[in-house]
Motif scaffolding. Structure first.
Motif, PDB file in Angstrom:
ATOM      1  N   LEU A  63       2.141   8.783  -3.604  1.00  0.00           N
ATOM      2  CA  LEU A  63       2.313   7.990  -2.396  1.00  0.00           C
ATOM      3  C   LEU A  63       2.291   6.513  -2.771  1.00  0.00           C
ATOM      4  O   LEU A  63       1.268   6.003  -3.233  1.00  0.00           O
ATOM      5  CB  LEU A  63       1.196   8.292  -1.394  1.00  0.00           C
ATOM      6  CG  LEU A  63       1.214   7.487  -0.089  1.00  0.00           C
ATOM      7  CD1 LEU A  63       2.459   7.821   0.719  1.00  0.00           C
ATOM      8  CD2 LEU A  63      -0.047   7.756   0.721  1.00  0.00           C
ATOM      9  N   LYS A  96       8.616  -1.909   9.220  1.00  0.00           N
ATOM     10  CA  LYS A  96       8.723  -0.446   9.153  1.00  0.00           C
ATOM     11  C   LYS A  96       8.094   0.207  10.379  1.00  0.00           C
ATOM     12  O   LYS A  96       8.454   1.338  10.730  1.00  0.00           O
ATOM     13  CB  LYS A  96       8.055   0.076   7.883  1.00  0.00           C
ATOM     14  CG  LYS A  96       8.840  -0.184   6.606  1.00  0.00           C
ATOM     15  CD  LYS A  96       8.147   0.447   5.409  1.00  0.00           C
ATOM     16  CE  LYS A  96       8.933   0.225   4.127  1.00  0.00           C
ATOM     17  NZ  LYS A  96       8.250   0.822   2.945  1.00  0.00           N
ATOM     18  N   ALA A 142       1.921   0.814   5.249  1.00  0.00           N
ATOM     19  CA  ALA A 142       2.824   0.953   6.392  1.00  0.00           C
ATOM     20  C   ALA A 142       2.364   2.063   7.328  1.00  0.00           C
ATOM     21  O   ALA A 142       2.507   1.963   8.555  1.00  0.00           O
ATOM     22  CB  ALA A 142       4.242   1.227   5.904  1.00  0.00           C
ATOM     23  N   GLN A 143       1.800   3.115   6.758  1.00  0.00           N
ATOM     24  CA  GLN A 143       1.313   4.223   7.574  1.00  0.00           C
ATOM     25  C   GLN A 143       0.169   3.761   8.471  1.00  0.00           C
ATOM     26  O   GLN A 143       0.116   4.098   9.666  1.00  0.00           O
ATOM     27  CB  GLN A 143       0.855   5.374   6.668  1.00  0.00           C
ATOM     28  CG  GLN A 143       0.496   6.643   7.401  1.00  0.00           C
ATOM     29  CD  GLN A 143       0.367   7.839   6.455  1.00  0.00           C
ATOM     30  OE1 GLN A 143       0.866   7.826   5.333  1.00  0.00           O
ATOM     31  NE2 GLN A 143      -0.307   8.869   6.912  1.00  0.00           N
ATOM     32  N   HIS A 157       1.576   3.439  -7.126  1.00  0.00           N
ATOM     33  CA  HIS A 157       1.366   4.539  -6.191  1.00  0.00           C
ATOM     34  C   HIS A 157       0.051   5.223  -6.515  1.00  0.00           C
ATOM     35  O   HIS A 157      -0.548   4.998  -7.568  1.00  0.00           O
ATOM     36  CB  HIS A 157       2.514   5.549  -6.266  1.00  0.00           C
ATOM     37  CG  HIS A 157       2.574   6.294  -7.579  1.00  0.00           C
ATOM     38  ND1 HIS A 157       3.281   5.815  -8.659  1.00  0.00           N
ATOM     39  CD2 HIS A 157       1.996   7.467  -7.977  1.00  0.00           C
ATOM     40  CE1 HIS A 157       3.138   6.651  -9.665  1.00  0.00           C
ATOM     41  NE2 HIS A 157       2.369   7.670  -9.270  1.00  0.00           N
ATOM     42  N   ILE A 162       6.225  -4.394   5.697  1.00  0.00           N
ATOM     43  CA  ILE A 162       5.426  -3.268   6.183  1.00  0.00           C
ATOM     44  C   ILE A 162       5.419  -3.243   7.710  1.00  0.00           C
ATOM     45  O   ILE A 162       5.563  -2.185   8.334  1.00  0.00           O
ATOM     46  CB  ILE A 162       3.989  -3.380   5.621  1.00  0.00           C
ATOM     47  CG1 ILE A 162       3.985  -3.016   4.136  1.00  0.00           C
ATOM     48  CG2 ILE A 162       3.017  -2.507   6.399  1.00  0.00           C
ATOM     49  CD1 ILE A 162       2.702  -3.382   3.420  1.00  0.00           C
ATOM     50  N   ARG A 166       2.652   0.743  -0.824  1.00  0.00           N
ATOM     51  CA  ARG A 166       3.356   0.099   0.283  1.00  0.00           C
ATOM     52  C   ARG A 166       3.485   1.064   1.470  1.00  0.00           C
ATOM     53  O   ARG A 166       3.306   0.656   2.632  1.00  0.00           O
ATOM     54  CB  ARG A 166       4.757  -0.343  -0.160  1.00  0.00           C
ATOM     55  CG  ARG A 166       4.766  -1.560  -1.078  1.00  0.00           C
ATOM     56  CD  ARG A 166       6.170  -1.827  -1.595  1.00  0.00           C
ATOM     57  NE  ARG A 166       6.177  -2.956  -2.512  1.00  0.00           N
ATOM     58  CZ  ARG A 166       6.432  -4.202  -2.157  1.00  0.00           C
ATOM     59  NH1 ARG A 166       6.714  -4.478  -0.891  1.00  0.00           N
ATOM     60  NH2 ARG A 166       6.422  -5.181  -3.039  1.00  0.00           N
ATOM     61  N   ASP A 167       3.793   2.318   1.186  1.00  0.00           N
ATOM     62  CA  ASP A 167       3.925   3.302   2.255  1.00  0.00           C
ATOM     63  C   ASP A 167       2.573   3.607   2.889  1.00  0.00           C
ATOM     64  O   ASP A 167       2.479   3.881   4.097  1.00  0.00           O
ATOM     65  CB  ASP A 167       4.541   4.595   1.716  1.00  0.00           C
ATOM     66  CG  ASP A 167       6.011   4.416   1.333  1.00  0.00           C
ATOM     67  OD1 ASP A 167       6.572   3.338   1.610  1.00  0.00           O
ATOM     68  OD2 ASP A 167       6.578   5.355   0.744  1.00  0.00           O
TER      69      ASP A 167
END
Length: 423
Positions: free
Chosen positions: A98, A155, A105-106, A90, A152, A101-102
């Motif tokens: 954060l 999502k 995905a964002q 992160h 990803i 991976r997120d």
């Protein structure tokens, strides 16, 4: 809703991303690409997190906000994290952890939302582009990277997902332009990888649902435009900040901070407390302290991305002109460096040789003589670098050289493939 109407192609690129929708009734010559930012068909793969109000901007707007001096955190070359151990780590963004991976995905979610806005419909199916190899010489790591990208994408709301090699997608985009059968070497040199496909194309073959028999060979190497940027940065700019200089002990200056600053997806690591402490120690022990003061100014100002943009701009300029000047006044007032194309060629020679060798192996493995290749089709922003193009064309000197849409061929081809697969 018809499957063809809810299926798109998505090219999540290291430097730029596109999305396309091949819909019924679309003219043969019309591009399936969708406008993603202010009418433009590309969205730079960039996110900027604002410190003042938690606002997030994307693409050109993100770069503009960063260059305008807004407080915050810029992230670029997000795709480069796929296939690395960093994808499970992160980063700190505005005081919170954060997961990478997120973060990916964002961005992919925003890319899909913009495509849906432009098309006026929701997409639930997609063909995603992928390099021939996310990771060189490690099949398991390569498959993990593809699975990560699929997770990803899910999502973002995509339910049915297929993958296509990026150079094959580019071939499909080129195929709609030709009037006869051609044996084509597709050369896709993007921000993160160089990918190649040798494929038979024709108007008749374009109507086939299955194209496996037309693909003679595919290969790739994890070398792209960001690697060329890093090589030029390390040779042309980082020595001005102390790289290669001596410590009072007689040892050479530690190189880790310089490599972090020269590599797009690790620039922010140079701003960590540990990195700042190391740079302070380097300054105290340096024989040439003024150079280390420039390095300290750079990290204090969090101007690593700004510097990387100057280097990238010089690389692009040297593709068209014999020389280019970088203004480095943000590091030290009045500083600049003028580069010649030969400087770029020398900096990237080893990387270009690796790319050339990969193409040569592809042709040998396919048992195809150079004289049998009709066309070399170039796509990807970094395919315009003269030394790269010269070395590859030397392998097929009789072939016709065609330049596609350097930033849009893959996305257009993925859209055509989505209609074929899901329509």
């Amino acid at each position: 809703m018809s499957a063809a109407l809810d299926a798109c192609g998505i090219d999540f690129g290291t430097s730029n991303s596109t999305a396309g929708w091949s819909r019924p009734g679309q003219g043969a010559g019309a591009s399936p690409l969708l406008p993603l930012e202010d009418g433009k068909l590309t969205l730079p793969s960039v996110i900027f997190f604002h410190a003042e109000d938690a606002h997030v901007s994307y693409g050109r707007a993100a770069l503009a906000d960063y260059l305008a001096g807004h407080e915050g955190r810029l992230m670029r070359s997000l795709k480069s994290l796929l296939g690395t151990s960093m994808i499970d780590e992160h980063t700190e963004v505005m005081g919170r952890a954060l997961p990478f991976r997120d973060l990916l995905a964002q961005f992919v979610g925003e890319l899909k939302r913009r495509a849906e806005r432009a098309a006026g419909r929701q997409f639930t199916r997609a063909v995603l582009g992928r390099p021939v190899f996310f990771v060189d010489d490690d099949a398991q790591a390569d498959q993990r990277a593809e699975r990560t990208l699929e997770e990803i994408a899910r999502k973002s709301g995509l339910k049915d997902i297929a993958f296509q090699y990026e150079p094959i997608a580019a071939a499909f985009a080129y195929e709609v332009q030709i009037a006869r059968e051609e044996l084509v070497l597709v050369v896709d040199i993007g921000g993160g990888t160089s990918d190649f496909t040798l494929i038979r194309l024709s108007p008749a073959r374009a109507r086939l649902a299955e194209r496996k028999d037309d693909i003679l060979a595919s290969s790739g190497v994890h070398i792209g435009g960001t690697d060329l940027d890093r090589a030029l940065n390390l040779v042309s700019v980082m020595p001005l900040l102390g790289l290669g200089s001596a410590l009072k002990s007689g040892l050479e200056m530690p190189s880790a901070p310089y490599f972090n600053l020269a590599t797009w997806h690790t620039i922010n690591m140079a701003y960590s407390k540990r990195a700042l402490s190391q740079i302070s120690d380097m300054h105290r022990q340096a024989c040439d302290r003024p150079k280390l003061e420039k390095l300290q100014n750079l990290v204090k100002d969090r101007a690593g991305h700004w510097l990387a943009l100057q280097v990238e701009g010089a690389k692009i300029a040297l593709s068209d002109a014999p020389s280019a000047t970088m203004e480095l006044g943000r590091i030290a007032q009045g500083d600049s460096v003028t580069l010649q194309r030969q400087d770029l060629n020398q900096a990237i020679d080893t990387l270009v040789t690796s790319v050339q060798q990969t193409v040569a192996r592809l042709l040998r493995d396919a048992c195809v003589a150079a004289a049998g290749i009709d066309t070399v089709f170039f796509t990807g922003g970094s395919s315009s670098v003269p030394l790269l193009r010269q070395r590859i064309l030397a392998l097929a000197p009789a072939a016709r050289c065609v330049e596609g849409d350097l930033f849009g061929s893959i996305g257009a081809g993925l859209a055509l493939d989505a209609r074929r697969k899901f329509g």
